[in-house]
Design an enzyme around this catalytic site. Structure first.
Site, short mmCIF file in Angstrom:
data_model
loop_
_atom_site.label_atom_id
_atom_site.label_comp_id
_atom_site.label_asym_id
_atom_site.label_seq_id
_atom_site.Cartn_x
_atom_site.Cartn_y
_atom_site.Cartn_z
N HIS A 1 14.72 41.40 49.04
CA HIS A 1 14.72 40.86 47.69
C HIS A 1 13.75 41.57 46.76
O HIS A 1 13.81 41.37 45.54
CB HIS A 1 14.40 39.36 47.74
CG HIS A 1 15.48 38.53 48.37
ND1 HIS A 1 16.43 37.85 47.64
CD2 HIS A 1 15.79 38.32 49.67
CE1 HIS A 1 17.25 37.23 48.46
NE2 HIS A 1 16.89 37.49 49.70
N ASP B 1 9.82 45.05 39.65
CA ASP B 1 10.45 43.84 40.16
C ASP B 1 11.72 44.21 40.90
O ASP B 1 12.46 45.10 40.45
CB ASP B 1 10.79 42.88 39.02
CG ASP B 1 10.44 41.44 39.35
OD1 ASP B 1 10.39 41.11 40.54
OD2 ASP B 1 10.22 40.65 38.41
#
Length: 476
Positions: A159, A367
């Site tokens: 993730h 991110d």
């Protein structure tokens, strides 16, 4: 068709009679409910230091999903979770080599907990079960399960970002980490850049290569590697935002904002999110454009995160002091430039705040994806949408580049200028940008992501599961 066994660091156990909260939990629970499944992971509770290793996880049943929970000892949490996972892998994978802390003790704890998980999962797994492991805490798990004799189909999804080899090789045991990934049948990343970084590492370290059919041979195993970006419950979130006008907190916020434009940022308190740089950019915007003094408010919602880690506690003080300094310098008797909220806001109210905001500031320094960007887009009024100002270093930029204003969060003046332009963008341009982004996240929602990964995992033949993503463009 066998069961789906999902393994994650923490298990989102629902309250009796209610579904789990959050799009990811809903999507995975839905997939498990349809075929029967087990969600295995840490319970969130701690065991006594002298407690024996459990013979089996304790379980909780909800429909056809079994939640299998294991308590961890404080030492294990210190070494595996707070130590190697969050003081070594997390900063390194977010390109913060200066914050990494490697010790053999925490590395040992990382493998110790993965071994514990393996010993508890192996007796539960039936031969035709499919095992889906999530995130950086559990990279070695498939290798542990293979060593225990399991031959099931196993997939892994990361993730967070996968760094380029010049950064990954800072990790003393980088070779073992990649060897751990090779034990899976399918490895999923958020973006094509992550796949490119992985392939470059294989080539540079001479441990694997891409085959003509699209699969990779890594340490002698043929595996599939896919870029499959995580989505949100787009339609559900849009409906929640539309209905949010009845929410008391949203109504109070609207009343306090009469005559002013709202700029919103929502981030967990983490050094990867670029919150300090964003506040500095907002201050620069106020300094350079007097017109907006008293006419806009920046709401930064930042729940606390990992406060037990020294770097996070220091950052919490830094951000609060910075917001206070900006307010002290620029505020007026009837206007506070920055409203800094250091707690969690409910999902319904948050959707309404997104919808109210003229600009969504999503400017992380790095991110893996950043679902706030997608939530902001989903929440907008289709007749009068706001503008998404998005960091080019967020994984979401690979999908939303055609509609978002991309910015470099390290460029304070550039971000301030982009904010000024976003606030005056004409309606026709806002509509055009928003429609392109919304269509993307509508089609590629969290259910699409879950379905696409499982199709890749359960289908031996290589097949491109993800649609092509738009290339990154400079903000315009």
């Amino acid at each position: 068709m066998g069961r789906l066994i999902v393994v994650s660091n923490r298990v989102p156990v629902p309250k009796p009679g209610t579904p789990p909260a959050g799009g990811l939990a809903v999507a995975l629970s839905g997939a498990m409910q349809s075929r029967g499944g087990v969600w295995f992971g840490w319970s969130g509770d701690t065991a006594a230091a002298d407690a024996p290793e459990p013979a089996a996880p304790r379980t909780l049943k909800s429909g056809s999903v079994t939640y299998a929970l294991v308590d961890l000892k404080e030492r294990d949490l210190d070494d595996y979770y707070a130590g190697f996972s969050n003081r070594m892998l997390w900063p390194l994978f977010h390109y913060r080599m200066d914050l990494t802390e490697f010790t053999r003790v925490t590395l040992g704890g990382y493998y110790r907990v993965n071994g514990l998980f393996s010993r508890l999962i192996a007796p539960m797994a039936e031969p035709d079960d499919v095992i889906w492991v999530h995130d950086y805490h559990l990279i070695p798990l498939a290798a542990e399960l293979r060593a225990a004799g399991l031959r099931n189909r196993m997939g892994f999804f990361l993730h967070i970002p996968f760094p380029p080899p010049d950064i990954l090789t800072v990790l003393p045991n980088h070779a073992d980490i990649v060897r751990g990934l090779a034990a899976y049948d399918v490895v999923g990343f958020q973006t094509p850049l992550d796949v490119e970084n992985f392939e470059t590492y294989l080539r540079r370290e001479k441990v694997g290569r891409r085959m003509s059919d699209g699969r990779y041979v890594v340490h002698g195993r043929a595996i599939r590697v896919e870029a499959l970006p995580v989505g949100i419950e787009t339609q559900t979130f849009a409906e929640t935002a539309k209905a949010s006008e009845r929410n008391a907190l949203v109504r109070r916020m609207e009343e306090s904002m009469i005559g002013r434009r709202l700029i919103i940022g929502v981030d967990r308190l983490d050094y990867s999110k670029g919150i300090a740089e964003r506040i500095q950019a907002f201050e620069t915007f106020l300094t350079l454009d007097d017109h907006w003094r008293g006419k806009c408010t920046y709401l930064q919602i930042t729940p606390k995160s990992r406060s037990e880690v020294a770097e996070y506690a220091a950052m919490e003080r830094e951000v609060a002091e910075l917001a206070g300094r900006v307010n002290g310098k620029h505020a007026d008797l009837d206007w506070t430039p920055i409203r800094y909220v250091n707690r969690t806001i409910g999902r319904n109210a948050l959707a309404g705040l997104y919808r109210m905001a003229a600009v969504g500031l999503v400017t992380p320094l790095r991110d893996g994806m950043n679902l706030v960007a997608k939530e902001y887009v989903a929440a907008q009024d289709p007749e009068d949408p706001g503008v998404l100002l998005l960091s080019r270093f967020a994984g979401a930029a690979f999908e939303l580049a055609d509609g978002a204003m991309l910015t470099n969060p390290y460029d304070i003046d550039g971000t301030a200028g982009a904010l000024a332009r976003a606030l005056v963008m004409p309606l026709d341009e806002r509509l055009d940008r928003w429609r392109r982004m919304y269509e993307r996240i509508r089609v590629h929602d969290v259910a699409w992501w879950c379905r696409s990964f499982l199709e890749a995992l359960e289908n031996d033949a290589p097949k491109a599961a993800a649609a092509k993503l738009s290339p990154i463009k400079a903000a315009s």
